[in-house]
Design a protein around this motif. Structure first.
Motif, PDB file in Angstrom:
ATOM      1  N   ILE A 239      -4.267  23.003  26.339  1.00  0.00           N
ATOM      2  CA  ILE A 239      -5.073  24.178  26.022  1.00  0.00           C
ATOM      3  C   ILE A 239      -6.443  24.049  26.673  1.00  0.00           C
ATOM      4  O   ILE A 239      -7.141  23.053  26.487  1.00  0.00           O
ATOM      5  CB  ILE A 239      -5.240  24.351  24.495  1.00  0.00           C
ATOM      6  N   GLU A 240      -6.784  25.052  27.466  1.00  0.00           N
ATOM      7  CA  GLU A 240      -8.134  25.160  28.023  1.00  0.00           C
ATOM      8  C   GLU A 240      -8.973  25.919  26.995  1.00  0.00           C
ATOM      9  O   GLU A 240      -8.794  27.118  26.797  1.00  0.00           O
ATOM     10  CB  GLU A 240      -8.108  25.923  29.346  1.00  0.00           C
ATOM     11  N   GLU A 241      -9.845  25.207  26.317  1.00  0.00           N
ATOM     12  CA  GLU A 241     -10.623  25.845  25.243  1.00  0.00           C
ATOM     13  C   GLU A 241     -11.635  26.840  25.796  1.00  0.00           C
ATOM     14  O   GLU A 241     -12.355  26.545  26.749  1.00  0.00           O
ATOM     15  CB  GLU A 241     -11.321  24.778  24.398  1.00  0.00           C
ATOM     16  N   LYS A 242     -11.685  28.028  25.180  1.00  0.00           N
ATOM     17  CA  LYS A 242     -12.650  29.066  25.543  1.00  0.00           C
ATOM     18  C   LYS A 242     -13.154  29.721  24.253  1.00  0.00           C
ATOM     19  O   LYS A 242     -12.810  30.862  23.932  1.00  0.00           O
ATOM     20  CB  LYS A 242     -12.002  30.095  26.482  1.00  0.00           C
ATOM     21  N   PRO A 243     -13.958  28.974  23.502  1.00  0.00           N
ATOM     22  CA  PRO A 243     -14.361  29.443  22.169  1.00  0.00           C
ATOM     23  C   PRO A 243     -15.249  30.683  22.174  1.00  0.00           C
ATOM     24  O   PRO A 243     -15.317  31.389  21.170  1.00  0.00           O
ATOM     25  CB  PRO A 243     -15.111  28.232  21.600  1.00  0.00           C
ATOM     26  N   TYR A 244     -15.926  30.966  23.281  1.00  0.00           N
ATOM     27  CA  TYR A 244     -16.878  32.072  23.300  1.00  0.00           C
ATOM     28  C   TYR A 244     -16.388  33.259  24.135  1.00  0.00           C
ATOM     29  O   TYR A 244     -17.150  34.176  24.422  1.00  0.00           O
ATOM     30  CB  TYR A 244     -18.226  31.586  23.843  1.00  0.00           C
ATOM     31  N   THR A 245     -15.129  33.248  24.517  1.00  0.00           N
ATOM     32  CA  THR A 245     -14.564  34.305  25.353  1.00  0.00           C
ATOM     33  C   THR A 245     -13.771  35.283  24.490  1.00  0.00           C
ATOM     34  O   THR A 245     -13.111  34.891  23.528  1.00  0.00           O
ATOM     35  CB  THR A 245     -13.647  33.693  26.433  1.00  0.00           C
TER      36      THR A 245
ATOM     37  N   GLU B  88      -4.640  38.836  26.397  1.00  0.00           N
ATOM     38  CA  GLU B  88      -3.253  38.398  26.338  1.00  0.00           C
ATOM     39  C   GLU B  88      -3.103  36.907  26.654  1.00  0.00           C
ATOM     40  O   GLU B  88      -2.108  36.300  26.276  1.00  0.00           O
ATOM     41  CB  GLU B  88      -2.387  39.225  27.283  1.00  0.00           C
ATOM     42  N   ILE B  89      -4.101  36.309  27.339  1.00  0.00           N
ATOM     43  CA  ILE B  89      -4.001  34.872  27.629  1.00  0.00           C
ATOM     44  C   ILE B  89      -5.015  34.033  26.846  1.00  0.00           C
ATOM     45  O   ILE B  89      -4.804  32.833  26.673  1.00  0.00           O
ATOM     46  CB  ILE B  89      -4.107  34.575  29.138  1.00  0.00           C
ATOM     47  N   VAL B  90      -6.103  34.633  26.386  1.00  0.00           N
ATOM     48  CA  VAL B  90      -7.053  33.913  25.527  1.00  0.00           C
ATOM     49  C   VAL B  90      -6.699  34.236  24.085  1.00  0.00           C
ATOM     50  O   VAL B  90      -6.928  35.350  23.599  1.00  0.00           O
ATOM     51  CB  VAL B  90      -8.513  34.314  25.823  1.00  0.00           C
ATOM     52  N   GLN B  91      -6.116  33.235  23.409  1.00  0.00           N
ATOM     53  CA  GLN B  91      -5.632  33.445  22.051  1.00  0.00           C
ATOM     54  C   GLN B  91      -5.852  32.162  21.236  1.00  0.00           C
ATOM     55  O   GLN B  91      -6.409  31.190  21.724  1.00  0.00           O
ATOM     56  CB  GLN B  91      -4.145  33.815  22.066  1.00  0.00           C
ATOM     57  N   PHE B  92      -5.400  32.193  19.993  1.00  0.00           N
ATOM     58  CA  PHE B  92      -5.509  31.018  19.129  1.00  0.00           C
ATOM     59  C   PHE B  92      -4.199  30.230  19.179  1.00  0.00           C
ATOM     60  O   PHE B  92      -3.111  30.781  19.061  1.00  0.00           O
ATOM     61  CB  PHE B  92      -5.825  31.440  17.694  1.00  0.00           C
ATOM     62  N   TYR B  93      -4.351  28.904  19.366  1.00  0.00           N
ATOM     63  CA  TYR B  93      -3.206  28.005  19.434  1.00  0.00           C
ATOM     64  C   TYR B  93      -3.479  26.770  18.591  1.00  0.00           C
ATOM     65  O   TYR B  93      -4.628  26.334  18.493  1.00  0.00           O
ATOM     66  CB  TYR B  93      -2.932  27.566  20.880  1.00  0.00           C
ATOM     67  N   PHE B  94      -2.424  26.223  18.016  1.00  0.00           N
ATOM     68  CA  PHE B  94      -2.589  24.966  17.282  1.00  0.00           C
ATOM     69  C   PHE B  94      -2.571  23.819  18.281  1.00  0.00           C
ATOM     70  O   PHE B  94      -1.618  23.658  19.041  1.00  0.00           O
ATOM     71  CB  PHE B  94      -1.484  24.773  16.247  1.00  0.00           C
ATOM     72  N   ASP B  95      -3.645  23.042  18.286  1.00  0.00           N
ATOM     73  CA  ASP B  95      -3.765  21.890  19.183  1.00  0.00           C
ATOM     74  C   ASP B  95      -3.310  20.645  18.430  1.00  0.00           C
ATOM     75  O   ASP B  95      -4.001  20.165  17.528  1.00  0.00           O
ATOM     76  CB  ASP B  95      -5.218  21.738  19.646  1.00  0.00           C
ATOM     77  N   HIS B  96      -2.141  20.114  18.792  1.00  0.00           N
ATOM     78  CA  HIS B  96      -1.581  18.961  18.081  1.00  0.00           C
ATOM     79  C   HIS B  96      -2.419  17.710  18.288  1.00  0.00           C
ATOM     80  O   HIS B  96      -2.452  16.836  17.419  1.00  0.00           O
ATOM     81  CB  HIS B  96      -0.139  18.723  18.539  1.00  0.00           C
TER      82      HIS B  96
ATOM     83  N   ARG C 193      -5.793  20.949  14.741  1.00  0.00           N
ATOM     84  CA  ARG C 193      -6.413  22.193  14.278  1.00  0.00           C
ATOM     85  C   ARG C 193      -6.167  23.308  15.296  1.00  0.00           C
ATOM     86  O   ARG C 193      -5.746  23.065  16.422  1.00  0.00           O
ATOM     87  CB  ARG C 193      -7.918  22.015  14.066  1.00  0.00           C
ATOM     88  N   THR C 194      -6.439  24.527  14.864  1.00  0.00           N
ATOM     89  CA  THR C 194      -6.284  25.678  15.742  1.00  0.00           C
ATOM     90  C   THR C 194      -7.526  25.849  16.608  1.00  0.00           C
ATOM     91  O   THR C 194      -8.657  25.729  16.118  1.00  0.00           O
ATOM     92  CB  THR C 194      -6.050  26.949  14.911  1.00  0.00           C
ATOM     93  N   VAL C 195      -7.306  26.105  17.899  1.00  0.00           N
ATOM     94  CA  VAL C 195      -8.420  26.328  18.817  1.00  0.00           C
ATOM     95  C   VAL C 195      -8.197  27.630  19.572  1.00  0.00           C
ATOM     96  O   VAL C 195      -7.072  28.127  19.691  1.00  0.00           O
ATOM     97  CB  VAL C 195      -8.575  25.163  19.825  1.00  0.00           C
TER      98      VAL C 195
ATOM     99  N   TYR D   8      -3.377  13.777  33.711  1.00  0.00           N
ATOM    100  CA  TYR D   8      -3.647  15.026  34.426  1.00  0.00           C
ATOM    101  C   TYR D   8      -4.459  15.989  33.567  1.00  0.00           C
ATOM    102  O   TYR D   8      -5.475  16.548  34.012  1.00  0.00           O
ATOM    103  CB  TYR D   8      -2.308  15.653  34.822  1.00  0.00           C
ATOM    104  N   HIS D   9      -4.033  16.175  32.328  1.00  0.00           N
ATOM    105  CA  HIS D   9      -4.739  17.096  31.443  1.00  0.00           C
ATOM    106  C   HIS D   9      -6.178  16.647  31.200  1.00  0.00           C
ATOM    107  O   HIS D   9      -7.100  17.465  31.159  1.00  0.00           O
ATOM    108  CB  HIS D   9      -4.001  17.209  30.105  1.00  0.00           C
ATOM    109  N   LYS D  10      -6.380  15.352  31.059  1.00  0.00           N
ATOM    110  CA  LYS D  10      -7.727  14.831  30.826  1.00  0.00           C
ATOM    111  C   LYS D  10      -8.602  15.004  32.057  1.00  0.00           C
ATOM    112  O   LYS D  10      -9.759  15.435  31.966  1.00  0.00           O
ATOM    113  CB  LYS D  10      -7.651  13.350  30.441  1.00  0.00           C
ATOM    114  N   SER D  11      -8.045  14.708  33.217  1.00  0.00           N
ATOM    115  CA  SER D  11      -8.841  14.755  34.442  1.00  0.00           C
ATOM    116  C   SER D  11      -9.152  16.173  34.885  1.00  0.00           C
ATOM    117  O   SER D  11     -10.265  16.459  35.340  1.00  0.00           O
ATOM    118  CB  SER D  11      -8.114  14.011  35.569  1.00  0.00           C
ATOM    119  N   ILE D  12      -8.200  17.085  34.746  1.00  0.00           N
ATOM    120  CA  ILE D  12      -8.456  18.451  35.202  1.00  0.00           C
ATOM    121  C   ILE D  12      -9.553  19.102  34.366  1.00  0.00           C
ATOM    122  O   ILE D  12     -10.291  19.962  34.842  1.00  0.00           O
ATOM    123  CB  ILE D  12      -7.153  19.285  35.187  1.00  0.00           C
ATOM    124  N   LYS D  13      -9.688  18.664  33.117  1.00  0.00           N
ATOM    125  CA  LYS D  13     -10.741  19.196  32.261  1.00  0.00           C
ATOM    126  C   LYS D  13     -12.084  18.534  32.542  1.00  0.00           C
ATOM    127  O   LYS D  13     -13.115  19.197  32.627  1.00  0.00           O
ATOM    128  CB  LYS D  13     -10.366  19.014  30.790  1.00  0.00           C
ATOM    129  N   GLN D  14     -12.086  17.226  32.707  1.00  0.00           N
ATOM    130  CA  GLN D  14     -13.343  16.492  32.837  1.00  0.00           C
ATOM    131  C   GLN D  14     -13.815  16.321  34.275  1.00  0.00           C
ATOM    132  O   GLN D  14     -15.007  16.123  34.508  1.00  0.00           O
ATOM    133  CB  GLN D  14     -13.211  15.120  32.171  1.00  0.00           C
TER     134      GLN D  14
END
Length: 360
Positions: free
Chosen positions: A76-82, A86-94, A98-100, A282-288
């Motif tokens: 999940i690419e977090e976008k809390p202020y957007t 249809e693509i920016v929604q709430f998802y449960f992050d395992h 919690r839901t993000v 991959y997920h860690k590096s693409i974000k950071q």
């Protein structure tokens, strides 16, 4: 797609340590590339998995092998202020429990037999494009007409036509009977998948017919043991293994794995599954390191195109990793140190104006 702007933008994503904006990139080039040209690049067309495969294909061909693996997982690419779309929604992050709010990506990496380097070869953005009434709350909620499992199968089916690989690897969240049947029967490939500890399994065909199941966690297995089991909805036997691992906080956990390849030993199964951690890296590096979450883009198209550019930036980092024999974080640290030196030198030049000032 303007390849020169794309190349410049991906370099910017790697070099940046804060929000990546069209204004910021334009200023970085001293206005040689205008703000309008950059925003036009992000808006002009939908870039996605097809363009990714075209870009990464020559690199994949250099490492491709019949014993390779396709690794599937979502992030999940977090976008809390957007604003929601249809693509920016709430998802449960395992991973966080919690839901993000953000964009959910189902990613596929290709890893060769030697596991030296893994490359992204496909991705799909989850769309919650249908509004339904929640039976519990009575409120409207957005749902996906195409599930993550369907995106999983759709990508694998497409890649099976263009790539050599032997195994599909994924964690327990994609280990449905339907996905197992798809990989083995439709793709004619093998898999190694995680299995939930409460999953019902059968120890023989007779038990399966009589529905005499046991929960996975109640099966006693040593580290070197493999056990042939059967699952509801799967018409072939599997091998089950168990591994106990230790967390940094001193706690322990248990990992159950199943494979469709009955010739593998316990260590071989676990060794193959270890490659799955490439997608976590991959997920860690693409974000950071590739600024996935650092764009204030507002529209669906610009958000999609920023994601595409971030994935290409990751591929550039992979090329640098191989050539410089440095991991992504070390590369990013070196870039930051050089930037800090330049900033310090610039300040020293400016500080000549106040060198005679007495602070005492």
């Amino acid at each position: 797609m303007n390849p020169k702007i794309l190349d410049l933008y991906t370099d910017y994503l790697i070099s940046s340590f804060s929000y990546t904006t069209a204004t910021g990139l334009s200023r970085l080039t001293d206005g040689k590339v205008s703000h309008d040209k950059i925003t036009r690049f992000l808006r002009e067309e939908d870039l996605g998995s097809r363009q990714l495969w075209k870009a990464v294909k020559p690199l994949v061909r250099n490492i491709e092998s019949p014993e390779g693996c396709l690794i599937v997982d979502d992030t999940i690419e977090e976008k809390p202020y957007t604003d929601l779309s249809e693509i920016v929604q709430f998802y449960f992050d395992h991973s966080k429990g919690r839901t993000v709010k953000g964009i959910c990506l189902v990613n596929v990496l290709y890893c060769p037999e030697n596991g030296a380097v893994a490359l992204p070869v496909s991705y799909e953005i989850v769309k919650k494009d249908k509004i339904i009434k929640d039976n519990k709350t009575g409120l409207d909620k957005a749902v996906s007409t195409v599930s993550k499992n369907e995106l999983y199968r759709r990508q694998l089916q497409r890649l099976n036509k263009v790539l050599k690989f032997k195994y599909v690897l994924n964690d327990l969240w994609y280990a449905s009977s339907e996905n197992m049947m798809f990989v083995k029967r439709e793709l004619n490939k093998d898999f190694v998948m995680g299995l939930k500890s409460n999953r019902h399994v059968y120890l023989s065909i007779y038990d399966k017919r009589k529905d005499n199941y046991v929960e996975v966690r109640n099966i006693k297995l040593k580290k070197s043991d493999t056990l042939k089991i059967y699952l509801e909805g799967v018409d072939f036997p599997l091998l089950l293994i168990r591994r106990v691992f230790h967390n940094e906080d001193g706690s322990t956990g248990t990992l159950y794995l199943v494979t469709s390849n009955l010739t593998l030993s316990s260590n071989e199964i676990y060794g193959i599954y270890q490659k799955r951690w490439k997608i976590e890296e991959y997920h860690k590096s693409i974000k950071q390191n590739a600024s996935l979450e650092m764009s204030p883009t507002k529209t669906v198209r610009t958000q999609r195109n920023h994601i595409f550019a971030s994935i290409l930036a990751f591929i550039k980092l992979q090329i640098l990793k191989v050539n410089k024999k440095m991991n992504h974080f070390a590369i990013k640290s070196q870039i930051y140190l050089q930037a800090l030196r330049s900033a310090y030198q610039e300040y020293r030049r400016m500080s000549d104006l106040i060198k005679n000032y007495n602070f005492a």
